[in-house]
Design a protein around this motif. Structure first.
Motif, short mmCIF file in Angstrom:
data_model
loop_
_atom_site.label_atom_id
_atom_site.label_comp_id
_atom_site.label_asym_id
_atom_site.label_seq_id
_atom_site.Cartn_x
_atom_site.Cartn_y
_atom_site.Cartn_z
N UNK A 1 20.53 41.42 -24.52
CA UNK A 1 21.40 40.28 -24.81
C UNK A 1 20.68 38.98 -25.10
N UNK A 2 19.65 38.68 -24.31
CA UNK A 2 18.91 37.42 -24.41
C UNK A 2 17.45 37.65 -24.04
N UNK A 3 16.58 36.85 -24.60
CA UNK A 3 15.21 36.78 -24.08
C UNK A 3 15.26 35.98 -22.78
N UNK A 4 14.38 36.33 -21.85
CA UNK A 4 14.31 35.63 -20.56
C UNK A 4 12.98 34.89 -20.51
N UNK A 5 13.05 33.60 -20.16
CA UNK A 5 11.85 32.77 -20.16
C UNK A 5 11.50 32.36 -18.73
N UNK A 6 10.41 32.92 -18.22
CA UNK A 6 9.88 32.56 -16.92
C UNK A 6 8.74 31.56 -17.13
N UNK A 7 8.32 30.83 -16.08
CA UNK A 7 7.30 29.80 -16.29
C UNK A 7 5.99 30.33 -16.89
N UNK A 8 5.65 31.59 -16.58
CA UNK A 8 4.34 32.11 -16.99
C UNK A 8 4.41 33.10 -18.15
N UNK A 9 5.62 33.56 -18.50
CA UNK A 9 5.73 34.56 -19.57
C UNK A 9 7.19 34.72 -19.99
N UNK A 10 7.38 35.37 -21.13
CA UNK A 10 8.75 35.66 -21.59
C UNK A 10 8.98 37.16 -21.56
N UNK A 11 10.25 37.54 -21.42
CA UNK A 11 10.65 38.94 -21.51
C UNK A 11 11.59 39.00 -22.70
N UNK A 12 11.10 39.46 -23.86
CA UNK A 12 11.84 39.29 -25.11
C UNK A 12 13.02 40.24 -25.26
N UNK A 13 13.99 39.81 -26.07
CA UNK A 13 15.14 40.67 -26.40
C UNK A 13 14.69 41.76 -27.37
N UNK A 14 13.76 41.42 -28.25
CA UNK A 14 13.25 42.36 -29.26
C UNK A 14 11.78 42.66 -28.99
N UNK A 15 11.30 43.83 -29.39
CA UNK A 15 9.87 44.12 -29.23
C UNK A 15 9.02 43.03 -29.88
#
Length: 632
Positions: A257-271
């Motif tokens: 649904x969404x990319x997740x943005x943490x302070x040290x890294x992102x967890x993307x919606x797409x590869x």
């Protein structure tokens, strides 16, 4: 729901519900009988609850006899027609439960080990023998499937700061890695070759640039201002060219649904092969884009005409916000003819976007809430924080994107809209009472906007502008996605959607697909996109809330670990709540940490105080402190 969209198991279920008269079947489509509704049971209070109904423009239903139903159950309810009062219903059938995951950890209780839920501290009903529990260490952390009542995996140990990321993701069954099937599709696309796209508009000669945070890798949007023709080009990554409906790649994007943005890294919606490479509007390479070309009247700034189309573009330069701010401040000069051309255009565009913002704030709101940026070390421990402030470069990009989003929303009557309803009178009343308690004079004006602007003016004079804005924001309804338009109260827009970030928001990808179908006159594709739009809008709104919660809970865990290392030390803080309990926020070398105040005397809202950190609950990420004095 169209019959062709249903798997065998779902078709069987629909036939059962048809026999029970819950559904009707016409033109190969199942719809709910007008007497019945489906939804998720909300918060249960005193044996009653509201059913959050799935569908567009339908009200929640009040249910006063729950039987065996509990919060989170998926319900089919029969509407009680002709009954006085609000819309109500009775439960016809409990058909399942919402997916439910959580995190448990091993503690010692009454002399033996026990597995308890991280948030509630209640025992977890997972199928474990005492022998199995005894084989684990105190503090071991596990992901739990609450539907099946079983442990899914061991996440690590509560003492390890790196387990925080796994904890916040596990609570919503999120994962970082992509399946090989998904990666295979993402790697299968060839580099962009403009010759293969003769039907796309070739915009490669226009001096586009991207302006993003210095750490950004996924460049969704690129802009160019043609001052001579008073035309703004907003080029957006053409994700829909690569992510087609159906298939593993689309299913995974929809699930995330969404990319997740943490302070040290992102967890993307797409590869990352797509999000950071092929779709990303990187500089000095050809890219496929979906472009809004918007011609403005220079006097009124009204849109004279706009067009949206598929294009090939070539970003000449990648800037970060700080560079553009330095240019606006006269600290950065163009090094090449290319840069000079871009800077000239941005100088003229800034005049336009400043005026657009000025016009927008006549109908919408200007809130000064504070975003906190965290710096973590290699072990993900918190080492620094700073306020993220809006600067002229941010404002310029924001108003370009708002303009494109508005133009997108004008092109359909049913689809994905970003809506924001006005606040309820009860929430406003609570807000006014809170502000009156700190000595503010609340005068009710003819409109909510005038009332709130008068409050903001008073708050500015008192030096508590951002604090009061935070309270005002808290009193607002939450913006969400919906299949039908009802306007955006906060922005003051009659229609609005999200078009400009398809790399990181699934909503925008759907909007692109719909606009392309409309542009081509492809009613078959258009009807496919809209087929289950009510459920999709509801699901995307839920995914957005999950992503937001993950991001804020992760920060809370980092604050808690920092506080554990600073027990019994004193810091400056500000009181941010006094009812029902006193809470404060750190305003010292570290800012933004929320504190549960256990001891305080005669404190008032927004007062600056000195606090002593007394206790930290790492599993629940809570910091307990006492007020020990007044700050300047």
């Amino acid at each position: 729901m169209s019959e062709q969209d249903l798997c065998e198991e779902e078709q069987k279920l629909c036939k059962e519900w048809l026999a029970k008269n819950y559904l009707t079947f016409k033109n190969d489509t199942y719809k709910f009988n007008s007497k019945y509704r489906a939804g998720v049971l909300g918060l249960v209070q005193k044996g009653t609850a509201y059913l959050h109904v799935i569908g567009d423009n339908v009200k929640d239903l009040y249910i006063d006899e729950l039987g065996r139903a509990t919060e989170g159950d998926l319900i089919i309810a029969q509407r009680l027609l002709g009954k006085r009062g609000g819309a109500s219903a009775k439960i016809a059938e409990i058909v399942g439960r919402e997916e439910s995951y959580g995190v448990g950890y091993i503690v010692e209780r009454y002399g033996h080990k026990s597995l308890v839920d991280l948030k509630t501290d209640h025992p977890v009903g997972a199928e474990l023998t005492q022998g199995e529990i005894n084989s684990y260490k105190l503090g071991d952390v596990f992901k739990i499937d609450y539907q099946e009542h079983k442990i899914m995996e061991k996440l690590g140990h509560i003492s390890d700061p790196k387990v925080d990321e796994k904890i916040v993701l596990a609570q919503y069954n999120k994962h970082d890695e992509f399946d090989e099937e998904v990666l295979k599709i993402a790697r299968s696309f060839a580099p962009v070759d403009a010759k293969r796209y003769p039907n796309r508009k070739d915009l490669r000669d226009l001096p586009f640039c991207t302006i993003d945070p210095v750490t950004a890798k996924d460049f969704d949007d690129s802009i160019y201002w043609d001052d001579k023709n008073s035309t703004l080009y907003v080029a957006i990554a053409d994700v829909s060219e690569y992510v087609k409906p159906f298939g593993a790649l689309d299913n995974e994007a929809m699930y995330r649904g969404f990319s997740i943005y943490l302070p040290h890294r992102s967890i993307p919606m797409l590869p990352r092969e797509l999000s950071e490479t092929l779709c990303s509007l990187q500089p000095h390479v050809d890219r496929l884009a979906y472009v809004f070309e918007i011609k403005l009247d220079k006097k009124t700034l009204e849109v004279i005409e706009s067009d949206v189309y598929e294009a090939v573009m070539h970003s000449d330069r990648r800037f970060n916000y700080e560079e553009i701010d330095d240019f606006f401040d006269g600290k950065l000069k163009a090094k090449t003819d290319e840069e000079k051309r871009i800077f000239d255009a941005l100088t003229k565009l800034r005049v336009i976007t400043d005026r657009l913002k000025e016009q927008r704030l006549k109908v919408g709101f200007d809130f000064h809430s504070v975003e906190i940026e965290m710096t973590l070390d290699e072990d993900t421990n918190l080492i620094a924080t700073k306020e993220s402030k809006e600067t002229p470069s941010h404002a310029l990009i924001e108003d370009c994107m708002l303009l494109a989003n508005k133009e997108a929303a004008k092109r359909y009557d049913r689809g994905i809209f970003r809506i924001h309803e006005p606040p309820s009178q009860s929430k406003l009343q609570t807000l006014y009472q809170e502000l009156s308690a700190i000595g503010m004079q609340i005068e009710i004006k003819p409109t909510i906007k005038e009332t709130i602007e008068a409050i903001q003016k008073q708050a500015k004079e008192m030096g508590i502008e951002s604090d009061v804005d935070t309270l005002i924001i808290r009193s607002q309804m939450q913006a969400r996605y919906a299949p039908l338009n009802s306007g955006h109260f906060g922005l003051g827009f009659e229609e609005y959607t999200h078009f400009t970030s398809p790399i990181r928001r699934y909503s925008d990808l759907i909007v692109h697909r719909l606009l392309k179908a409309i542009k081509k006159g492809d009613t078959k594709e258009g009807s496919y996109v809209l087929r289950n739009i009510e459920t999709l809008a509801m699901m995307i709104s839920e995914k957005e809330r999950e992503a937001s919660t993950i991001e804020s809970e992760y920060k809370a865990r980092k604050y808690a670990r920092w506080a554990k290392e600073n027990l019994h030390k004193e810091f400056k803080a500000r009181i941010i709540a006094t009812d029902p309990e006193v809470r404060a926020e750190l305003h010292d070398e570290i800012i933004g940490a929320k504190l549960n105040i256990t001891h305080s005397e005669n404190v008032v809202l927004f007062e600056n105080v000195i606090v002593r950190i007394d206790k930290v609950d790492i599993p629940r990420a809570r910091i307990y402190a006492a007020v020990v004095g007044k700050a300047d």
